[in-house]
Design a protein around this motif. Structure first.
Motif, PDB file in Angstrom:
ATOM      1  N   PHE A  54     -28.687  20.633  39.668  1.00 25.91           N
ATOM      2  CA  PHE A  54     -29.294  19.981  38.505  1.00 25.91           C
ATOM      3  C   PHE A  54     -30.146  20.929  37.674  1.00 25.91           C
ATOM      4  O   PHE A  54     -30.982  20.477  36.889  1.00 25.91           O
ATOM      5  CB  PHE A  54     -30.133  18.782  38.958  1.00 25.91           C
ATOM      6  CG  PHE A  54     -29.320  17.622  39.442  1.00 25.91           C
ATOM      7  CD1 PHE A  54     -28.844  16.682  38.548  1.00 25.91           C
ATOM      8  CD2 PHE A  54     -29.005  17.478  40.782  1.00 25.91           C
ATOM      9  CE1 PHE A  54     -28.094  15.600  38.981  1.00 25.91           C
ATOM     10  CE2 PHE A  54     -28.250  16.399  41.227  1.00 25.91           C
ATOM     11  CZ  PHE A  54     -27.788  15.468  40.329  1.00 25.91           C
ATOM     12  N   ALA A  55     -29.939  22.215  37.834  1.00 23.60           N
ATOM     13  CA  ALA A  55     -30.617  23.184  36.979  1.00 23.60           C
ATOM     14  C   ALA A  55     -30.071  23.094  35.560  1.00 23.60           C
ATOM     15  O   ALA A  55     -29.049  22.442  35.300  1.00 23.60           O
ATOM     16  CB  ALA A  55     -30.450  24.584  37.544  1.00 23.60           C
ATOM     17  N   ASP A  56     -30.754  23.768  34.632  1.00 20.69           N
ATOM     18  CA  ASP A  56     -30.351  23.700  33.228  1.00 20.69           C
ATOM     19  C   ASP A  56     -28.905  24.160  33.034  1.00 20.69           C
ATOM     20  O   ASP A  56     -28.146  23.581  32.248  1.00 20.69           O
ATOM     21  CB  ASP A  56     -31.298  24.550  32.383  1.00 20.69           C
ATOM     22  CG  ASP A  56     -31.080  24.343  30.889  1.00 20.69           C
ATOM     23  OD1 ASP A  56     -30.458  23.324  30.521  1.00 20.69           O
ATOM     24  OD2 ASP A  56     -31.535  25.186  30.099  1.00 20.69           O
ATOM     25  N   GLU A  57     -28.515  25.204  33.756  1.00 17.18           N
ATOM     26  CA  GLU A  57     -27.142  25.699  33.687  1.00 17.18           C
ATOM     27  C   GLU A  57     -26.432  25.506  35.028  1.00 17.18           C
ATOM     28  O   GLU A  57     -25.598  26.313  35.427  1.00 17.18           O
ATOM     29  CB  GLU A  57     -27.132  27.177  33.292  1.00 17.18           C
ATOM     30  CG  GLU A  57     -27.735  27.434  31.913  1.00 17.18           C
ATOM     31  CD  GLU A  57     -27.717  28.898  31.538  1.00 17.18           C
ATOM     32  OE1 GLU A  57     -27.314  29.714  32.385  1.00 17.18           O
ATOM     33  OE2 GLU A  57     -28.101  29.219  30.403  1.00 17.18           O
ATOM     34  N   GLY A  58     -26.786  24.424  35.722  1.00 17.45           N
ATOM     35  CA  GLY A  58     -26.212  24.145  37.023  1.00 17.45           C
ATOM     36  C   GLY A  58     -24.845  23.502  36.941  1.00 17.45           C
ATOM     37  O   GLY A  58     -24.247  23.342  35.864  1.00 17.45           O
ATOM     38  N   ALA A  59     -24.346  23.090  38.104  1.00 15.56           N
ATOM     39  CA  ALA A  59     -22.988  22.553  38.200  1.00 15.56           C
ATOM     40  C   ALA A  59     -22.828  21.243  37.427  1.00 15.56           C
ATOM     41  O   ALA A  59     -21.786  21.002  36.813  1.00 15.56           O
ATOM     42  CB  ALA A  59     -22.620  22.345  39.675  1.00 15.56           C
ATOM     43  N   VAL A  60     -23.854  20.396  37.454  1.00 16.47           N
ATOM     44  CA  VAL A  60     -23.753  19.098  36.776  1.00 16.47           C
ATOM     45  C   VAL A  60     -23.600  19.288  35.272  1.00 16.47           C
ATOM     46  O   VAL A  60     -22.713  18.703  34.634  1.00 16.47           O
ATOM     47  CB  VAL A  60     -24.989  18.220  37.089  1.00 16.47           C
ATOM     48  CG1 VAL A  60     -24.954  16.934  36.275  1.00 16.47           C
ATOM     49  CG2 VAL A  60     -25.043  17.904  38.577  1.00 16.47           C
ATOM     50  N   ASN A  61     -24.436  20.124  34.685  1.00 22.39           N
ATOM     51  CA  ASN A  61     -24.330  20.368  33.247  1.00 22.39           C
ATOM     52  C   ASN A  61     -23.067  21.138  32.884  1.00 22.39           C
ATOM     53  O   ASN A  61     -22.539  20.991  31.779  1.00 22.39           O
ATOM     54  CB  ASN A  61     -25.562  21.116  32.747  1.00 22.39           C
ATOM     55  CG  ASN A  61     -26.762  20.203  32.567  1.00 22.39           C
ATOM     56  OD1 ASN A  61     -26.617  18.982  32.534  1.00 22.39           O
ATOM     57  ND2 ASN A  61     -27.942  20.785  32.457  1.00 22.39           N
ATOM     58  N   SER A  62     -22.580  21.967  33.815  1.00 19.64           N
ATOM     59  CA  SER A  62     -21.328  22.681  33.555  1.00 19.64           C
ATOM     60  C   SER A  62     -20.163  21.709  33.459  1.00 19.64           C
ATOM     61  O   SER A  62     -19.290  21.852  32.590  1.00 19.64           O
ATOM     62  CB  SER A  62     -21.077  23.708  34.661  1.00 19.64           C
ATOM     63  OG  SER A  62     -22.106  24.687  34.681  1.00 19.64           O
ATOM     64  N   VAL A  63     -20.147  20.702  34.327  1.00 19.82           N
ATOM     65  CA  VAL A  63     -19.094  19.688  34.274  1.00 19.82           C
ATOM     66  C   VAL A  63     -19.226  18.853  33.004  1.00 19.82           C
ATOM     67  O   VAL A  63     -18.229  18.534  32.337  1.00 19.82           O
ATOM     68  CB  VAL A  63     -19.142  18.799  35.528  1.00 19.82           C
ATOM     69  CG1 VAL A  63     -18.154  17.637  35.411  1.00 19.82           C
ATOM     70  CG2 VAL A  63     -18.842  19.614  36.780  1.00 19.82           C
ATOM     71  N   LEU A  64     -20.461  18.497  32.639  1.00 19.02           N
ATOM     72  CA  LEU A  64     -20.664  17.714  31.425  1.00 19.02           C
ATOM     73  C   LEU A  64     -20.270  18.486  30.173  1.00 19.02           C
ATOM     74  O   LEU A  64     -19.787  17.903  29.195  1.00 19.02           O
ATOM     75  CB  LEU A  64     -22.132  17.276  31.331  1.00 19.02           C
ATOM     76  CG  LEU A  64     -22.608  16.255  32.360  1.00 19.02           C
ATOM     77  CD1 LEU A  64     -24.101  16.004  32.196  1.00 19.02           C
ATOM     78  CD2 LEU A  64     -21.846  14.952  32.248  1.00 19.02           C
ATOM     79  N   SER A  65     -20.483  19.788  30.201  1.00 16.65           N
ATOM     80  CA  SER A  65     -20.135  20.587  29.027  1.00 16.65           C
ATOM     81  C   SER A  65     -18.633  20.593  28.759  1.00 16.65           C
ATOM     82  O   SER A  65     -18.209  20.757  27.612  1.00 16.65           O
ATOM     83  CB  SER A  65     -20.645  22.020  29.203  1.00 16.65           C
ATOM     84  OG  SER A  65     -19.993  22.653  30.305  1.00 16.65           O
ATOM     85  N   ILE A  66     -17.830  20.431  29.812  1.00 14.43           N
ATOM     86  CA  ILE A  66     -16.382  20.363  29.630  1.00 14.43           C
ATOM     87  C   ILE A  66     -16.017  19.150  28.776  1.00 14.43           C
ATOM     88  O   ILE A  66     -15.084  19.191  27.961  1.00 14.43           O
ATOM     89  CB  ILE A  66     -15.676  20.299  30.994  1.00 14.43           C
ATOM     90  CG1 ILE A  66     -15.975  21.574  31.800  1.00 14.43           C
ATOM     91  CG2 ILE A  66     -14.169  20.121  30.840  1.00 14.43           C
ATOM     92  CD1 ILE A  66     -15.409  21.546  33.209  1.00 14.43           C
ATOM     93  N   ALA A  67     -16.783  18.058  28.969  1.00 13.70           N
ATOM     94  CA  ALA A  67     -16.550  16.850  28.175  1.00 13.70           C
ATOM     95  C   ALA A  67     -17.307  16.870  26.857  1.00 13.70           C
ATOM     96  O   ALA A  67     -17.325  15.872  26.130  1.00 13.70           O
ATOM     97  CB  ALA A  67     -16.944  15.615  28.985  1.00 13.70           C
ATOM     98  N   GLY A  68     -17.952  17.982  26.541  1.00 10.20           N
ATOM     99  CA  GLY A  68     -18.670  18.100  25.282  1.00 10.20           C
ATOM    100  C   GLY A  68     -20.048  17.496  25.294  1.00 10.20           C
ATOM    101  O   GLY A  68     -20.635  17.254  24.234  1.00 10.20           O
ATOM    102  N   VAL A  69     -20.610  17.242  26.483  1.00  8.61           N
ATOM    103  CA  VAL A  69     -21.942  16.639  26.607  1.00  8.61           C
ATOM    104  C   VAL A  69     -22.944  17.732  26.957  1.00  8.61           C
ATOM    105  O   VAL A  69     -22.730  18.509  27.899  1.00  8.61           O
ATOM    106  CB  VAL A  69     -21.957  15.541  27.685  1.00  8.61           C
ATOM    107  CG1 VAL A  69     -23.355  14.959  27.837  1.00  8.61           C
ATOM    108  CG2 VAL A  69     -20.961  14.448  27.351  1.00  8.61           C
ATOM    109  N   ASP A  70     -24.010  17.796  26.221  1.00  7.02           N
ATOM    110  CA  ASP A  70     -25.071  18.765  26.474  1.00  7.02           C
ATOM    111  C   ASP A  70     -26.132  18.109  27.355  1.00  7.02           C
ATOM    112  O   ASP A  70     -26.984  17.360  26.879  1.00  7.02           O
ATOM    113  CB  ASP A  70     -25.675  19.244  25.148  1.00  7.02           C
ATOM    114  CG  ASP A  70     -26.687  20.363  25.360  1.00  7.02           C
ATOM    115  OD1 ASP A  70     -26.687  20.945  26.468  1.00  7.02           O
ATOM    116  OD2 ASP A  70     -27.468  20.644  24.434  1.00  7.02           O
ATOM    117  N   GLY A  71     -26.044  18.359  28.652  1.00  8.49           N
ATOM    118  CA  GLY A  71     -26.964  17.728  29.597  1.00  8.49           C
ATOM    119  C   GLY A  71     -28.360  18.301  29.520  1.00  8.49           C
ATOM    120  O   GLY A  71     -28.561  19.448  29.109  1.00  8.49           O
ATOM    121  N   PRO A  72     -29.366  17.530  29.908  1.00  8.00           N
ATOM    122  CA  PRO A  72     -30.751  18.007  29.855  1.00  8.00           C
ATOM    123  C   PRO A  72     -31.075  18.919  31.035  1.00  8.00           C
ATOM    124  O   PRO A  72     -30.293  19.061  31.975  1.00  8.00           O
ATOM    125  CB  PRO A  72     -31.559  16.700  29.949  1.00  8.00           C
ATOM    126  CG  PRO A  72     -30.686  15.803  30.768  1.00  8.00           C
ATOM    127  CD  PRO A  72     -29.268  16.140  30.387  1.00  8.00           C
TER     128      PRO A  72
END
Length: 306
Positions: free
Chosen positions: A146-164
């Motif tokens: 759940f880091a800023d550039e962690g796995a969760v945000n990396s997966v969300l970025s594939i869908a075009g979502v910029d996670g917090p």
């Protein structure tokens, strides 16, 4: 009457025939009693006495020279906004994590008991692994996920979502900590529910089926009432564990950001670290009182339904 009472044989310690057995029993339990008195009961009583004093780290060389302050430490605690916020955070944690864990565990237990036909042992083991895994090790992994550039945000970025940046966001930090605690405790409660489900007589479900009851009706009218004792046990176990939650916020957020994930146990830990032993001891007994009251309420509420 007097002669008959005198003639009555004595029992217990004063019975000469049983005295060797009593001595042998005392000898065998003596190591445990000594360890309990020295390392458990002694510190408990010492901390209780310390909670009524103004003891700090400067008083370690002369611990009996401290002043008795009564309940001033408790007043100091509740006058501290950080302590009040830690209590609120702990209450939110318990109110959210406890029912969420029970629901997840019950759904998984019902699925394993009725729905899943193959590889039940594998699923049970996989779901129980978080219980026996080190909380600190798991929290470190979650910290990277759940880091800023962690796995969760990396997966969300594939869908075009910029996670917090979850752990640095005062809104998202607590949900992440709660999610970790729920994931860690679900397996334990699931095992309890599985034991309860396997103890429900099958003829009850057969009779309900004959009467035309559907799956949901059987679950509400049979499964849940029969699991009430297990629900009580699960509620007490989870609430007591979650009131004392420490490892998850300590590793993930250190109580931040802006004390958004600071809990009562973390607050007590910080007080001891600052050398405020008297106030820290008082805070720990406030936490103990909260646990006792919460358990008493649960027993009174569920006792009427069990």
């Amino acid at each position: 009457m007097a002669s008959s009472s005198r003639a009555r044989p004595r029992s217990g310690w004063f019975d000469a025939k049983r005295r060797p057995q009593a001595v042998a029993g005392l000898v065998m339990v003596a190591p445990f009693l000594i360890v309990f008195l020295v390392f458990q009961l002694g510190p408990i009583l010492s901390s209780m006495a310390m909670s009524f004093t103004d003891m700090t780290s400067r008083d370690l060389r002369s611990p009996f020279a401290v002043d008795f302050v009564g309940f001033d430490n408790v007043e100091t605690l509740f006058a501290d906004p950080k302590f009040v916020k830690s209590l609120v955070n702990t209450g939110v944690f318990v109110l959210v994590a406890t029912p969420l864990t029970i629901v997840c565990a019950l759904v998984l237990a019902v699925a394993l008991n009725n729905g899943i036909k193959r590889l039940k042992g594998l699923f049970r083991t996989a779901l129980y692994v978080p219980v026996v895994t080190s909380t600190v090790a798991v929290a470190v992994v979650w910290k990277y996920l759940f880091a800023d550039e962690g796995a969760v945000n990396s997966v969300l970025s594939i869908a075009g979502v910029d996670g917090p940046n979850y752990l640095q966001d005062s809104f998202w930090a607590m949900p992440v900590v709660i999610l970790l605690a729920v994931w860690r405790m679900t397996g334990l409660i699931m095992v309890l529910f599985l034991a309860g489900l396997q103890g429900i007589p099958a003829p009850l479900y057969e009779a309900a089926t004959v009467d035309g009851a559907g799956t949901w009706r059987k679950f509400v009218s049979i499964t849940v009432p029969m699991l009430m004792p297990i629900l009580l046990l699960a509620g007490v176990i989870l609430s007591v564990a979650f009131v004392q939650v420490f490892e998850e916020p300590f590793v993930l957020t250190q109580g931040g950001p802006l004390d958004a994930t600071s809990t009562a146990s973390l607050y007590v830990y910080d007080l001891f670290g600052f050398g405020k032993y008297g106030v820290a001891s008082a805070a720990s007994y406030v936490l103990f009182a909260a646990i006792a009251v919460l358990a008493l309420i649960q027993f009174r509420v569920f006792r009427r339904r069990t």
